[in-house]
Design a protein around this motif. Structure first.
Motif, PDB file in Angstrom:
ATOM      1  N   ALA A 219       1.002  -1.086  -0.021  1.00 52.51           N
ATOM      2  CA  ALA A 219      -0.084   0.083   0.118  1.00 52.51           C
ATOM      3  C   ALA A 219       0.793   1.112   0.025  1.00 52.51           C
ATOM      4  O   ALA A 219       0.441   2.228  -0.633  1.00 52.51           O
ATOM      5  CB  ALA A 219      -0.908  -0.051   1.219  1.00 52.51           C
ATOM      6  N   LEU A 220       2.054   1.166   0.963  1.00 48.97           N
ATOM      7  CA  LEU A 220       2.812   2.410   0.871  1.00 48.97           C
ATOM      8  C   LEU A 220       3.633   2.508  -0.561  1.00 48.97           C
ATOM      9  O   LEU A 220       3.738   3.631  -1.096  1.00 48.97           O
ATOM     10  CB  LEU A 220       3.861   2.258   1.921  1.00 48.97           C
ATOM     11  CG  LEU A 220       4.702   3.437   1.886  1.00 48.97           C
ATOM     12  CD1 LEU A 220       4.262   4.576   2.078  1.00 48.97           C
ATOM     13  CD2 LEU A 220       5.951   2.764   3.395  1.00 48.97           C
ATOM     14  N   LEU A 221       3.965   1.525  -1.246  1.00 49.20           N
ATOM     15  CA  LEU A 221       4.446   1.536  -2.523  1.00 49.20           C
ATOM     16  C   LEU A 221       3.614   2.156  -3.440  1.00 49.20           C
ATOM     17  O   LEU A 221       4.029   3.167  -4.219  1.00 49.20           O
ATOM     18  CB  LEU A 221       5.016   0.070  -3.128  1.00 49.20           C
ATOM     19  CG  LEU A 221       6.194  -0.354  -2.329  1.00 49.20           C
ATOM     20  CD1 LEU A 221       6.290  -1.742  -2.694  1.00 49.20           C
ATOM     21  CD2 LEU A 221       7.519   0.356  -2.888  1.00 49.20           C
ATOM     22  N   GLN A 222       2.269   1.725  -3.616  1.00 52.94           N
ATOM     23  CA  GLN A 222       1.320   2.331  -4.398  1.00 52.94           C
ATOM     24  C   GLN A 222       1.045   3.924  -3.923  1.00 52.94           C
ATOM     25  O   GLN A 222       0.915   4.502  -4.928  1.00 52.94           O
ATOM     26  CB  GLN A 222      -0.055   1.452  -4.110  1.00 52.94           C
ATOM     27  CG  GLN A 222       0.009   0.202  -4.652  1.00 52.94           C
ATOM     28  CD  GLN A 222      -1.123  -0.668  -4.295  1.00 52.94           C
ATOM     29  OE1 GLN A 222      -2.306   0.171  -4.336  1.00 52.94           O
ATOM     30  NE2 GLN A 222      -1.158  -1.960  -4.557  1.00 52.94           N
ATOM     31  N   LEU A 223       0.977   4.486  -2.703  1.00 54.55           N
ATOM     32  CA  LEU A 223       1.162   5.759  -2.403  1.00 54.55           C
ATOM     33  C   LEU A 223       2.108   6.531  -2.896  1.00 54.55           C
ATOM     34  O   LEU A 223       1.997   7.550  -3.541  1.00 54.55           O
ATOM     35  CB  LEU A 223       0.866   5.779  -0.803  1.00 54.55           C
ATOM     36  CG  LEU A 223       0.892   7.008  -0.433  1.00 54.55           C
ATOM     37  CD1 LEU A 223      -0.631   8.039  -0.812  1.00 54.55           C
ATOM     38  CD2 LEU A 223       0.949   7.159   1.195  1.00 54.55           C
ATOM     39  N   GLU A 224       3.057   5.841  -2.921  1.00 55.31           N
ATOM     40  CA  GLU A 224       4.649   6.612  -3.360  1.00 55.31           C
ATOM     41  C   GLU A 224       4.518   6.821  -4.937  1.00 55.31           C
ATOM     42  O   GLU A 224       5.070   7.817  -5.356  1.00 55.31           O
ATOM     43  CB  GLU A 224       5.885   5.821  -3.066  1.00 55.31           C
ATOM     44  CG  GLU A 224       6.073   5.655  -1.695  1.00 55.31           C
ATOM     45  CD  GLU A 224       6.959   6.933  -1.056  1.00 55.31           C
ATOM     46  OE1 GLU A 224       7.418   7.747  -1.968  1.00 55.31           O
ATOM     47  OE2 GLU A 224       7.124   7.182   0.078  1.00 55.31           O
ATOM     48  N   ALA A 225       4.080   5.772  -5.447  1.00 54.68           N
ATOM     49  CA  ALA A 225       3.725   5.724  -7.013  1.00 54.68           C
ATOM     50  C   ALA A 225       2.798   6.885  -7.267  1.00 54.68           C
ATOM     51  O   ALA A 225       2.917   7.564  -8.407  1.00 54.68           O
ATOM     52  CB  ALA A 225       3.464   4.463  -7.539  1.00 54.68           C
ATOM     53  N   ALA A 226       1.753   6.952  -6.648  1.00 51.84           N
ATOM     54  CA  ALA A 226       0.806   7.862  -6.893  1.00 51.84           C
ATOM     55  C   ALA A 226       1.244   9.335  -6.720  1.00 51.84           C
ATOM     56  O   ALA A 226       0.808  10.218  -7.515  1.00 51.84           O
ATOM     57  CB  ALA A 226      -0.514   7.509  -6.000  1.00 51.84           C
ATOM     58  N   ALA A 227       2.052   9.636  -5.629  1.00 51.55           N
ATOM     59  CA  ALA A 227       2.431  11.064  -5.176  1.00 51.55           C
ATOM     60  C   ALA A 227       3.725  11.352  -6.142  1.00 51.55           C
ATOM     61  O   ALA A 227       3.912  12.718  -6.197  1.00 51.55           O
ATOM     62  CB  ALA A 227       2.805  10.993  -3.684  1.00 51.55           C
ATOM     63  N   ALA A 228       4.453  10.493  -6.581  1.00 54.48           N
ATOM     64  CA  ALA A 228       5.554  10.861  -7.381  1.00 54.48           C
ATOM     65  C   ALA A 228       5.573  11.893  -8.467  1.00 54.48           C
ATOM     66  O   ALA A 228       6.570  12.823  -8.342  1.00 54.48           O
ATOM     67  CB  ALA A 228       6.384   9.528  -7.994  1.00 54.48           C
TER      68      ALA A 228
END
Length: 252
Positions: A219-228
């Motif tokens: 979930a954190l990886l997906q959040l990082e990708a979305a915010a990048a």
């Protein structure tokens, strides 16, 4: 289960892999010549070689180059990975000009004496069309991290220091803002392809939460990708990733 180390590389790797795919189509060859400056033990060089590309790693550390050789052999890509001892300022003592389709500069500009000159050398190693992957420490991420740790004086020092350092004990010699990094790239005659914030949240989230909560890492990886790619988060990222594109009609 994904390793926690993927938080540090996932966004950059996804962007880089896509950029290399585009470069393959642009040059009409299945295999690229890639230069990885400061590539150390091959965190990016070995995966790039696994894609079928030829990678030259330039690093000042003999120990890192030895580890690179071992890692490439274990991955079965030793014939596509070459390590040479050197640095960005003396780059053309060990590699040729205009010989590479892509250049990786990850965690290097923080440590060179003259970032602008070092980056000009790296761009000079590119062919008439080529891709630059630039990853460097972000100023805002350090300020936020020191403040959240309760080191408010150090956070303010980093905010006002010309090099973005929070004090004498800071292990990072220099940090950058987005405009500074993109300015360096454009001054080399390159077009900005994309800017990404890296480790926007990863360094702020307690490790115990990521390690123990089911599904938290993904979930954190997906959040990082979305915010990048969102500019609003670039200012607080621990690292900044800039893709530069050189084309035949551009100077540099």
């Amino acid at each position: 289960m994904r390793p926690r180390a993927s938080l540090r590389t996932a966004v950059v790797w996804d962007v880089l892999e896509d950029a290399l795919d585009r470069q393959v189509k642009a040059v009409g060859r299945e295999s690229l010549d890639v230069l990885d400056t400061g590539g150390g033990s091959g965190n990016f060089a070995v995966p790039v070689a696994r894609l079928g590309h030829r990678v030259t790693v330039v690093d000042p550390s003999p120990n890192a180059l030895f580890a690179l050789e071992r890692r490439a052999a274990e991955a079965g890509v030793a014939e596509r990975v070459r390590g040479v001892q050197g640095d960005a300022h003396g780059l053309f003592d060990v590699v040729g000009r205009g010989e590479y389709d892509a250049v990786l500069c990850h965690g290097v500009l923080e440590y060179v004496d003259d970032p602008a000159e070092g980056l000009r050398n790296l761009v000079g190693a590119l062919r008439e069309t080529g891709t630059l992957s630039l990853l460097a420490a972000g100023l805002g991420g350090a300020v936020v991290a020191r403040a959240l740790a309760g080191h408010f004086t150090e956070a303010r020092h980093a905010l006002t220091d010309p090099s973005g350092r929070w004090g004498d004990g800071d292990p990072v010699p220099r940090r950058f803002g987005v405009e500074q990094l993109t300015g360096y790239v454009e001054d080399c005659g390159m077009r900005i392809g994309a800017v990404h914030g890296v480790r926007v949240f990863a360094d702020l989230v307690p490790g115990v939460l990521v390690d123990t909560e089911p599904g938290a890492l993904d979930a954190l990886l997906q959040l990082e990708a979305a915010a990048a790619e969102l500019p609003a988060f670039h200012a607080v990222a621990t690292q900044l990733h800039v893709l530069g594109q050189k084309s035949a009609e551009q100077p540099g």
